[in-house]
Design a protein around this motif. Structure first.
Motif, PDB file in Angstrom:
ATOM      1  N   HIS A 581       0.699  -1.400   0.028  1.00  0.00           N
ATOM      2  CA  HIS A 581       0.019   0.004   0.020  1.00  0.00           C
ATOM      3  C   HIS A 581       0.847   1.442   0.207  1.00  0.00           C
ATOM      4  N   LEU A 582       1.067   1.867  -1.179  1.00  0.00           N
ATOM      5  CA  LEU A 582       1.742   3.189  -1.432  1.00  0.00           C
ATOM      6  C   LEU A 582       0.645   4.227  -1.174  1.00  0.00           C
ATOM      7  N   ASP A 583       1.011   5.205  -0.082  1.00  0.00           N
ATOM      8  CA  ASP A 583       0.011   6.112   0.247  1.00  0.00           C
ATOM      9  C   ASP A 583       0.574   7.647   0.021  1.00  0.00           C
ATOM     10  N   GLY A 584       0.072   8.452  -0.935  1.00  0.00           N
ATOM     11  CA  GLY A 584       0.635   9.654  -1.157  1.00  0.00           C
ATOM     12  C   GLY A 584       1.827  10.131  -2.064  1.00  0.00           C
ATOM     13  N   PRO A 585       1.575  11.210  -2.659  1.00  0.00           N
ATOM     14  CA  PRO A 585       2.690  11.747  -3.563  1.00  0.00           C
ATOM     15  C   PRO A 585       4.049  11.705  -2.753  1.00  0.00           C
TER      16      PRO A 585
END
Length: 697
Positions: A581-585
């Motif tokens: 889960h990769l979250d946010g710029p």
């Protein structure tokens, strides 16, 4: 002076006090030390942060060093030689308990020469009003919101401030993960900034324009900043990287985004990859949809038709060789509740909905009476979910699965944190003021929250039977757990001051993670050893897990590789299937390090609460790296209207193919679901993808 400048810039808080004293003893003007050395250094720090030369820990360290230096200067500034740039009232809006972003912004405000009145978190509207009335010298009110669920609270707070008699003497600044320039404009805020450095820069523009001084002096003139009504520091980058663009929802992608022949798709027919035109543009007409292809369970058949077929597609997804259309999580409202929906896409949350959709016309007797009833009563939780299943249809690869989270990150509660339950959110209270005397973090089967949570899983599983899955709770991992125990800001300082110790603590969390995971897994696993994972709507044949590191958004690539990558690699080697889960710029900078981890099978990307969905062309840089590394991708679709969803996915499928793609759609009507699945079968089946083709596969 140069030494003070350098120590401030480098964040040397233990050395700066002596350097300031030496500068004073040498006859340096106190005002010059403050303005030229320390505030000047912080301007460089802010600029370096925006250029990603340094990252949050280094910026925080510099602000801390300046604060230490100012303490030495204070007696020499008592005569008022160095005036304040202005006074700012700062706080996180009601309902939001997050403080790391607010604290960092506050420190940057102070570093820019402002006096800051920090009201803390979960601040009621009336408190903001009272403080502005109390502090006549205040000219800026800075509001923070980190949760999508508290965006309405931000809107209400801004509206209340705009209606006050003091409106003409204050500027309202807003920021936070879910906030955009568009939302700030919509609610009437004067300024939006995307990070702490931009916030300080924006406030300085107000001060330099003379607004802050005039407001403090009681001259309520309308003073614009550099000729503009609204300051949008940092907004250009935000619009480029975050905001949904008209190009995505209204027109075709730019030529640079896709190959010249993007009106064609590459698909497999009888074992041969061929090109065929994307002959159909989506055109949904509710009354013309054929519902005959929708198969619903008959009485006694449970809540899902043909779960075995869905499992087979999941097996192929993990192996990156799915056939037919992509995996699609499609949940539809049954006709008996359609009248209660306004058709607005439903996001997951804690208020009156779940990650799969929304409760409609729920009987009064099923509504929760208190927070224990809502989060910890197994019979009531299962009864409510059964009502959801009875009023919704699980189509495509969606399947009934019950979320029993105590909030994301419950591992922290098993290690000593107390949980706070509210109607619309869950949080974990900081429980460590420092690491001195704290024993090694170990598995504790007698922890009260672990025992409660595990028993909840057992009870819900017994009540669910074979009707639906009980999900693996979101335990959370690595430094994210430490941030809950210690507080994010303190962990940032710990990472600067005692990095090796933090590395050891991360390893302790890694070592015990599966001690807890396995206890839940033994309760919820199915007959073939598979399990579902909460929120993400995935199933895997074997031990299946989601891994993440949200804290990584504040870390440098170097620190991520040193402290987080080894933990993730170790965790991924101990299970069968891993979704990251990769979250946010701000986390995108770690993609190369993540893709080096062989055990990560699939990547799920989110732009952050209330950001654009996963189909935005800007995110292709993420998917390119994932597909090139041999991973599957998980894409959430919700931006725009129903036909926009289809057009946006057309582009994704055409570029990345159907073999390694999972699509999560918002809850929808039965007619929309029937149209979507039929369209997918005809247009998205067995597509190789132009990007995959370019890789020579």
């Amino acid at each position: 002076m140069q030494k003070v400048f350098k120590l401030t810039q480098d964040g040397k808080n233990k050395e700066i006090g002596q350097a300031v004293q030496e500068a004073l003893d040498a006859g340096c003007d106190p005002t010059a030390i403050l303005n030229d050395a320390m505030i000047g250094a912080m301007a460089v720090v802010g600029d370096n942060f925006k250029k990603e030369i340094i990252f949050v820990p280094q910026m925080l360290a510099a602000a801390r060093a300046m604060k230490a230096g100012v303490e030495v200067l204070k007696p020499y500034l008592a005569t008022g030689e160095a005036g304040s740039a202005g006074t700012i009232i700062l706080g996180t809006v009601a309902g939001d308990l997050h403080d790391i972003g607010k604290n960092l912004v506050g420190m940057m405000f102070e570093s820019a020469g402002f006096e800051v009145i920090d009201l803390g978190v979960d601040v009621p509207i009336q408190t903001f009003i009272d403080e502005v009335n109390k502090h006549k010298e205040a000219s800026i009110v800075a509001l923070s919101a980190l949760l999508t669920t508290t965006m309405p609270s931000l809107r209400d707070t801004v509206a209340a401030l705009l209606s006050q008699p003091f409106r003409s003497r204050i500027k309202i600044m807003v920021g936070g993960a879910p906030i955009s320039q568009e939302f700030a404009d919509e609610i009437g805020a004067d300024a939006y900034t995307e990070d702490a450095a931009s916030a300080a820069e924006c406030a300085k523009k107000y001060a330099e324009s003379g607004f802050c001084a005039k407001a403090a002096a009681g001259e309520f003139d309308q003073v614009s900043v550099k000729g503009e009504e609204s300051v949008t520091a940092g907004a250009e980058d935000k619009e480029k990287n975050i905001a949904m663009t008209d190009a995505q929802t209204k027109s075709e992608p730019d030529a640079e985004e896709t190959p010249e022949d993007d009106s064609y798709e590459t698909s497999e027919t009888n074992g041969t990859w061929v090109r065929r035109p994307l002959h159909e543009a989506p055109h949904f007409v509710k009354d013309k949809v054929d519902l005959s292809k929708i198969q619903l369970p008959k009485p006694g058949e449970g809540y899902k038709v043909n779960m075995e077929a869905a499992k087979e597609k999941f097996r192929n997804y993990w192996a990156h060789k799915n056939t037919g259309r992509p995996l699609m999580c499609v949940i539809a409202r049954r006709p008996e509740v359609e009248q209660y929906s306004d058709g607005t896409p439903v996001e997951g949350g804690y208020l009156d909905q779940i990650c799969q959709g929304k409760y409609y016309n729920m009987p009064e007797e099923l509504k929760w009476k208190d927070m224990e009833d809502k989060y910890q009563n197994p019979q009531r939780i299962v009864d409510r979910y059964r009502y959801f299943c009875q009023t919704h249809a699980f189509l495509g690869e969606s399947f009934p699965n019950l979320n029993i989270d105590f909030g994301p990150g419950s591992l922290a509660s098993y290690l000593g944190s107390e949980i706070g339950f509210k109607e619309d959110t869950v949080w974990f209270n900081k429980c460590l003021d420092g690491w001195d005397g704290v024993p090694k973090l170990t598995f504790d089967p007698e922890n009260k929250w672990f025992k409660k949570h595990l028993q909840l899983a057992k009870d819900c599983q017994a009540l669910a039977g074979d009707d639906f899955y009980v999900d693996m709770p979101d335990l959370m991992e690595n430094i994210d757990v430490l941030a809950s125990l210690r507080g994010a800001q303190d962990i940032l300082f710990d990472l600067l001051d005692e990095p090796e110790m933090i590395g050891e603590r991360i390893q302790e969390v890694t070592d015990i993670y599966y001690e807890y995971y396995d206890r839940f897994y033994d309760v919820i696993k199915d007959e073939e050893g598979g399990n579902a994972y909460t929120v993400f709507q995935i199933w895997g044949p074997g031990r299946t897990v989601k891994l993440q590191c949200d804290f990584s958004a504040m870390m440098s690539p170097e620190d991520f590789r040193k402290y987080i990558q080894p933990s993730l690699r170790s965790q991924s080697e101990n299970v069968d299937h891993v979704l990251y889960h990769l979250d946010g710029p701000a986390a995108i900078k770690h993609m190369d390090a993540l893709m080096e981890i062989d055990g990560i099978d699939a990547l799920q990307w989110t732009s952050g609460d209330a950001g654009p969905d996963g189909t935005l062309p800007d995110w292709d840089v993420i998917y390119d790296k994932a597909i090139a590394a041999g991973k599957s991708i998980w894409v959430k679709v919700y931006s725009g209207e129903f036909e926009d969803w289809i057009r946006n996915v057309d582009r994704i499928v055409n570029k990345y193919g159907s073999h390694s793609l999972f699509l999560l759609f918002p809850e929808m009507s039965m007619e929309q679901a029937a149209y979507l699945l039929d369209y997918a079968d005809r247009n998205w089946s067995d597509v190789k993808g132009t990007f995959v083709e370019s890789l020579g596969r």
